[in-house]
Scaffold this motif. Sequence first.
Motif, mmCIF file in Angstrom:
data_model
loop_
_atom_site.group_PDB
_atom_site.id
_atom_site.type_symbol
_atom_site.label_atom_id
_atom_site.label_comp_id
_atom_site.label_asym_id
_atom_site.label_seq_id
_atom_site.Cartn_x
_atom_site.Cartn_y
_atom_site.Cartn_z
ATOM 1 N N PRO A 69 0.283 -28.178 -27.885
ATOM 2 C CA PRO A 69 1.048 -29.437 -28.013
ATOM 3 C C PRO A 69 1.989 -29.655 -26.834
ATOM 4 C CG PRO A 69 1.095 -28.211 -30.060
ATOM 5 C CD PRO A 69 0.494 -27.305 -29.046
ATOM 6 N N ALA A 70 2.593 -28.585 -26.336
ATOM 7 C CA ALA A 70 3.550 -28.754 -25.246
ATOM 8 C C ALA A 70 2.843 -29.215 -23.980
ATOM 9 C CB ALA A 70 4.282 -27.446 -24.994
ATOM 10 N N ILE A 71 1.717 -28.615 -23.683
ATOM 11 C CA ILE A 71 0.987 -29.048 -22.493
ATOM 12 C C ILE A 71 0.353 -30.411 -22.739
ATOM 13 C CG2 ILE A 71 -0.837 -28.438 -20.908
ATOM 14 C CD1 ILE A 71 -0.489 -25.624 -21.574
ATOM 15 N N GLY A 72 -0.012 -30.636 -23.987
ATOM 16 C CA GLY A 72 -0.739 -31.856 -24.326
ATOM 17 C C GLY A 72 0.040 -33.128 -24.111
ATOM 18 N N ASP A 73 1.351 -33.052 -24.009
ATOM 19 C CA ASP A 73 2.077 -34.301 -23.795
ATOM 20 C C ASP A 73 2.076 -34.712 -22.329
ATOM 21 O OD1 ASP A 73 4.109 -32.915 -22.449
ATOM 22 O OD2 ASP A 73 5.316 -32.697 -24.233
ATOM 23 N N LEU A 74 1.425 -33.945 -21.473
ATOM 24 C CA LEU A 74 1.124 -34.314 -20.086
ATOM 25 C C LEU A 74 2.353 -34.503 -19.203
ATOM 26 C CD1 LEU A 74 -1.812 -36.847 -20.564
ATOM 27 C CD2 LEU A 74 -1.899 -34.371 -20.267
ATOM 28 N N SER A 75 3.527 -34.136 -19.679
ATOM 29 C CA SER A 75 4.698 -34.363 -18.835
ATOM 30 C C SER A 75 4.718 -33.395 -17.655
ATOM 31 C CB SER A 75 5.975 -34.212 -19.657
ATOM 32 O OG SER A 75 5.994 -32.950 -20.287
ATOM 33 N N ALA A 76 4.257 -32.161 -17.871
ATOM 34 C CA ALA A 76 4.218 -31.208 -16.756
ATOM 35 C C ALA A 76 3.224 -31.676 -15.698
ATOM 36 C CB ALA A 76 3.829 -29.826 -17.279
ATOM 37 N N LEU A 77 2.147 -32.272 -16.162
ATOM 38 C CA LEU A 77 1.139 -32.783 -15.229
ATOM 39 C C LEU A 77 1.728 -33.875 -14.339
ATOM 40 C CD1 LEU A 77 -1.783 -32.126 -14.737
ATOM 41 C CD2 LEU A 77 -2.424 -33.986 -16.249
ATOM 42 N N VAL A 78 2.469 -34.757 -14.939
ATOM 43 C CA VAL A 78 3.079 -35.836 -14.158
ATOM 44 C C VAL A 78 4.043 -35.260 -13.143
ATOM 45 C CG1 VAL A 78 4.588 -37.833 -14.309
ATOM 46 C CG2 VAL A 78 2.778 -37.529 -15.970
ATOM 47 N N THR A 79 4.831 -34.273 -13.578
ATOM 48 C CA THR A 79 5.757 -33.640 -12.642
ATOM 49 C C THR A 79 5.002 -33.056 -11.455
ATOM 50 O OG1 THR A 79 7.221 -33.043 -14.461
ATOM 51 C CG2 THR A 79 7.493 -31.834 -12.414
ATOM 52 N N ALA A 80 3.908 -32.359 -11.750
ATOM 53 C CA ALA A 80 3.147 -31.710 -10.680
ATOM 54 C C ALA A 80 2.583 -32.743 -9.714
ATOM 55 C CB ALA A 80 2.028 -30.888 -11.306
ATOM 56 N N LEU A 81 2.035 -33.807 -10.251
ATOM 57 C CA LEU A 81 1.411 -34.808 -9.377
ATOM 58 C C LEU A 81 2.451 -35.477 -8.479
ATOM 59 C CD1 LEU A 81 -1.125 -36.411 -11.868
ATOM 60 C CD2 LEU A 81 -1.548 -34.704 -10.112
ATOM 61 N N LEU A 82 3.577 -35.815 -9.062
ATOM 62 C CA LEU A 82 4.610 -36.447 -8.244
ATOM 63 C C LEU A 82 5.113 -35.496 -7.167
ATOM 64 C CD1 LEU A 82 6.611 -38.393 -10.947
ATOM 65 C CD2 LEU A 82 5.233 -39.340 -9.105
ATOM 66 N N PHE A 83 5.266 -34.253 -7.558
ATOM 67 C CA PHE A 83 5.708 -33.253 -6.603
ATOM 68 C C PHE A 83 4.707 -33.155 -5.455
ATOM 69 C CE2 PHE A 83 7.813 -29.442 -5.266
ATOM 70 C CZ PHE A 83 6.823 -28.598 -4.796
ATOM 71 N N ALA A 84 3.435 -33.091 -5.798
ATOM 72 C CA ALA A 84 2.418 -32.921 -4.757
ATOM 73 C C ALA A 84 2.386 -34.103 -3.800
ATOM 74 C CB ALA A 84 1.053 -32.739 -5.410
ATOM 75 N N ILE A 85 2.719 -35.284 -4.309
ATOM 76 C CA ILE A 85 2.715 -36.452 -3.426
ATOM 77 C C ILE A 85 3.883 -36.407 -2.463
ATOM 78 C CG2 ILE A 85 2.959 -38.965 -3.396
ATOM 79 C CD1 ILE A 85 1.430 -39.050 -5.985
ATOM 80 N N THR A 86 5.002 -35.860 -2.935
ATOM 81 C CA THR A 86 6.189 -35.929 -2.076
ATOM 82 C C THR A 86 6.232 -34.816 -1.038
ATOM 83 O OG1 THR A 86 7.401 -34.692 -3.744
ATOM 84 C CG2 THR A 86 7.633 -37.075 -3.775
ATOM 85 N N VAL A 87 5.480 -33.745 -1.227
ATOM 86 C CA VAL A 87 5.516 -32.684 -0.221
ATOM 87 C C VAL A 87 4.438 -32.958 0.826
ATOM 88 C CG1 VAL A 87 6.421 -30.971 -1.813
ATOM 89 C CG2 VAL A 87 3.952 -31.151 -1.471
ATOM 90 N N PRO A 88 4.592 -32.386 2.028
ATOM 91 C CA PRO A 88 3.612 -32.650 3.078
ATOM 92 C C PRO A 88 2.241 -32.107 2.674
ATOM 93 C CG PRO A 88 5.567 -31.630 3.997
ATOM 94 C CD PRO A 88 5.710 -31.570 2.517
ATOM 95 N N PRO A 89 1.176 -32.703 3.152
ATOM 96 C CA PRO A 89 -0.168 -32.207 2.817
ATOM 97 C C PRO A 89 -0.512 -30.883 3.486
ATOM 98 C CG PRO A 89 -0.286 -34.175 4.194
ATOM 99 C CD PRO A 89 1.140 -33.945 3.898
ATOM 100 N N THR A 90 0.409 -30.363 4.277
ATOM 101 C CA THR A 90 0.138 -29.104 4.951
ATOM 102 C C THR A 90 0.876 -27.947 4.310
ATOM 103 O OG1 THR A 90 2.017 -29.454 6.418
ATOM 104 C CG2 THR A 90 -0.116 -30.275 7.163
ATOM 105 N N LEU A 91 1.496 -28.187 3.212
ATOM 106 C CA LEU A 91 2.377 -27.171 2.637
ATOM 107 C C LEU A 91 1.584 -25.948 2.202
ATOM 108 C CD1 LEU A 91 5.432 -27.159 2.042
ATOM 109 C CD2 LEU A 91 4.837 -27.574 -0.335
ATOM 110 N N PRO A 92 2.010 -24.761 2.568
ATOM 111 C CA PRO A 92 1.327 -23.543 2.102
ATOM 112 C C PRO A 92 1.336 -23.461 0.590
ATOM 113 C CG PRO A 92 2.916 -23.029 3.817
ATOM 114 C CD PRO A 92 3.121 -24.461 3.476
ATOM 115 N N TRP A 93 0.321 -22.864 0.022
ATOM 116 C CA TRP A 93 0.145 -22.862 -1.428
ATOM 117 C C TRP A 93 1.279 -22.146 -2.130
ATOM 118 C CZ3 TRP A 93 -0.087 -18.325 -4.128
ATOM 119 C CH2 TRP A 93 -0.272 -17.162 -3.364
ATOM 120 N N TRP A 94 1.825 -21.121 -1.460
ATOM 121 C CA TRP A 94 2.838 -20.346 -2.162
ATOM 122 C C TRP A 94 4.171 -21.117 -2.234
ATOM 123 C CZ3 TRP A 94 6.922 -19.004 1.035
ATOM 124 C CH2 TRP A 94 6.658 -19.091 2.413
#
Lengths: 354, 196, 643
Positions: free
Chosen positions: A72-97
């Motif tokens: 249920p906690a993952i199912g509300d998709l809020s963490a997913l939204v956080t991740a996607l927004l984060f990924a958009i705001t960081v450079p596309p060259t950012l190291p995975w770690w």
Amino acid sequence: MSGGIVISSPFAGRLNRTDRLMLQVILALIPGTLAMVWYFGWGVLINMALASAFALGCEALVMRLRGRPILPAIGDLSALVTALLFAITVPPTLPWWLTFLGIAFAIFIVKQLYGGLGYNPFNPAMAGYVFLLVSYPVEMTNWLAPAIPEVLAAHDLATLSFVDSLRLILTGTLPPGLTWDAVSAATPLDEMFSQLDHNSTIPEILQSPLWGDFGGRGWEWVGNWFLLGGLWMIWRGVISWRIPVAVLAGILLPAGLFWLFDPQAFPFPAFHIFAGGTILGAFFIATDPVTACTTPKGQLIYGAAIGFITFVIRHWGGYPDAVAFAVLLMNIAAPMIDHYTQPRVFGHGRREET
Amino acid sequence: MIAILAIAILAAVFGLLLGYAAIRFRVEGNPIAEQIDALLPQTQCGQCGYPGCKPYAEAIAKGEAPINKCVPGGTTTVIALAELLGREPEPIEGGVEKPKAIAVIDERECIGCTLCIQACPVDAIMGAAKQLHAVIASECTGCELCLKPCPVECIHMVPIPTDTTNWKWPFPAAVPAPGTQPTAADPAATAGRASV
Amino acid sequence: MASPPHASQSRPGPRPLWTFHGGLHLPDEKALSSGVPLATAPLSPLLVIPLQQHIGAPAKPLVGVGDRVGKGQLIGEAQGAMSATVHAPSSGTVVAIEERPVPHASGLSAPCILIETDGRDAWAELPPPLGPRPDPEALRERIRWAGIVGLGGAAFPSSVKLRVPAGQRIHTLILNGAECEPYITCDDRLMRDRPGRILAGVRLLRDLLQAEACLIAVEDNKPEAIAALRQALATGEDLYGIELVVIPTLYPSGGEKQLIRILTGKEVPSRGIPAQIGILCQNIATAAAIAEAAEEGKPLISRIITLTGRAMGQPRNLEVALGTPIKDLLALAGGLGSGLRQLLIGGPMMGFACDDLGMPVTKGVNCLLALSAAEAPDPGPALACIRCGACAEACPASLLPQQLYWHARARDLDQARAYHLFDCIECGCCAVVCPSHIPLVQYYRFAKTECLAQEREKRQAEHARQRHEAKTARLERLEEERKANLRKKKEALAEKPAPARASASAPAAAARTMPLADASAPADSAPVLPAGGGAGSGAGEPGAPSGTVTALAGSPGNPGTPGTPGAPGTPTADTSAVDPKKAAIAAALQRAAEKKAALARQGQAPKNTADLTPAQRRQVEAAEARRRELQAAESASSGREQP
């Protein structure tokens, strides 16, 4: 017959659901994301995938540690939204770690440590971004050049293929023969404000082919597509019009005033909108319901303040892009703004004739 | 040198201002004992160890008594007192919060000795010597002080019945802990749906 | 607000309407039941009539078990100003007056009168019809007698509502035909089928209140009702000031405060009543009932209810006698289907679950709703609030439901009140739009009843404190008086001349050692302290009996007190010499005791002996006499034993 437990009305079907709201936000991000891929390569998608995986994994771990059901906690998709927004705001060259670090900070500390969904005072994606920006400024400012032939030719830049991006993110190595200088380019904001610091004038700065019709090339179109997604969300009722309009007004008004005052030293107001994360911030980040104001008047004040602070930091602050800082600052003020902007309750405060 | 002088003068001026204000604008507040007494349930039962609510309030005001001794007041009173006095709330000593009850005299057993009448702190028992005694239900506070003196043990505590006038809506069941939902094993999550 | 003095059905040009904040457009589901013509339900064999079908104090039963009652007979009288009468809905015999489950969210029971109907449905004697222009007081009394309460669901006693406080005038009467809640169509059918009676009621109310404008408000999803009312307005007489206003369909337009705002743009002050701004609102069914009571002398003994929902076999409206158990009606509406998910009394937004099909139809029951699983899906467990603000956008009272939720959940009632908890009308809009499916309305209801319970407890605690202080003061005062008496006695003794001292002290000592109610010589002094002792012990004054004993006997039963020179031994030695003294002292003691007894009787005795009947008084005195005899016998024997 009811088992002794009394339930209150209403018994009508509910009109909305949290996970549906979040899904619509994700859908609204698609156009802008595609534009980013078009102009800046696959890095952003790879980052999105990594960030999403990390975010869901972190949230699942936290739920396990807290002894709560995971799905249920993952199912509300809020963490997913956080991740996607984060990924958009960081450079596309950012190291995975670094992506992992940022996401872990955002989910563990900024969101779950405060109590999970609905209880965090700070926007997790922005807090993660700022955390990385302050700790790893070099990696966090390695932006790529837009895949537009004139720009590439003018500055002798190359673009990265999918495999190259993947390798860069996962291993940190560029393809043989390319150096950082050959692939990275300043963002329009970077360019504008560092040149202004060097006392160039606006007309001089705008000579560079980096600039398109109304903003930095490539970047302006990314902005447009995110705008489309944002307008769709307003139309669907996922977000209210107040915060985006207020943020944009909050930037445009001071920018317009200063530009009128001194067009040599201050860029045309539209620049601010189509550069950096303004549109993303106005429509997707500042509208995060958990950390924004909830009263109508409060939302206008909140948005306007974010816009204004962004403008101030961009011109006189040390960091080129200020939306994240502005959002975090206003997150602190949101409860107080809510308290002082309560709407007039029906039946109070009006003098009726008898 | 000038800096030191300046600061010293400022300090003196502000100190004088504050002192003046403390005297000139002094507001006589409620003595704290009265404020504490206002929070107590006034059952005058003595379960706190003091002969009545006012003495307990005064003891708290003097700092002689802890704030968690009032059993009829329950946790609500402890928390209210904690807020008023800035102290830490503690669980009630040795008290299980009992449901509110009133005393009822069994008419068949009553011998009319008036001992319970004398014991009742709020004159909630009516009767006369050799006459039947009865508890006035609306006045009874449930303090139980009448139970012991009765020589034939004809007084019993009966919980106040819930009817449509004093029924309270229950707190919504299955409230999730922050950031989560109740597990499937939680009966309250799926129960409570009235079905015929 | 003035209209031309002829029948007007609508003003020239549209009437301005206002809006209220929030509200929801809900699927109205009216078509399920509104098309079926109205029918009357057959009489049930047993009618269960609760004594409280209204806001206020329950009615007091006027009949007993075994009484035969006629239809429309008064069987319960209103208790106090805020109460309503109850009538027998049909003829029959009262078989019981007992607690039965009543339509209430709690499912609890309340006292009801059970009538077994005899099938004859014979009317009792009814009051005569009032004329076309009845005297206002006569009309009010008729409304009060008829037990008419608000039939929109709130069940507020109409006679109380129509009693406008002095100094306030009602200039606008609003008739609520909005019926905004989904599924319910009883008012719709009433407007279609009996518009004339509604208008008759409106006329009566208009004249009673001297209102300048009477606005009948109907939502625009009821075109047939609107047409029927228009027709009635066109053909009726004496319709000055009466106007039909069609309002847009929006939930909850039918809420009194919201409707007033829509029609007049004014807001009823918080915690106030519409009369304060010169407006009065009545449901159209109430108006129809008033007309029936005035024109035909019939009390409120039946009402129309809607039986609907997709789990109801044949949704329809029925005119039902009050007190009819719900289970007797289900067959008429096609019975409950197998897909039943939730059975409600009332509508889906504000109704409550029906636990017991034996519950009766009362004045406040307007709908029986059988919802299928599709209509009432399980909202699932509540998630955390994401502060989206959808609830605040939907709230018709412009509250901040999210704040109320947080504070109610934290049981912080002070903060909940600060956010205007009691302005919430519990319409349910917030809970329906909440994406986290939080049961918001239940939090507010919980908080409200907790607040009310707390206030009640505070009042009771304050009351108990006052009683306790009164008792403590009384005890202190009695103690003071006792001490004062003792002081006076000591001073009186100290002033006696020296020679008589030795002998005087002896009888005094003798008096001290002798038990109460018997001074030295029971033979020559009239019963000493009979009244004082009797009143003292009979009154049950705490401490008084022992107090009296102490006052007179020093340390009771302790002959060896210091300062008592050889008390046991002295009395008889000098009896002859000090008889007159003894008598004087005894007389003085008796006077003091009588005076004390008189004071005790007058006002200082606790109230539990203030109203003794003569029989009780005789008993007390008999007991006292017995005691005196015992004590006299004892003292006589002890006197003989003294040397």
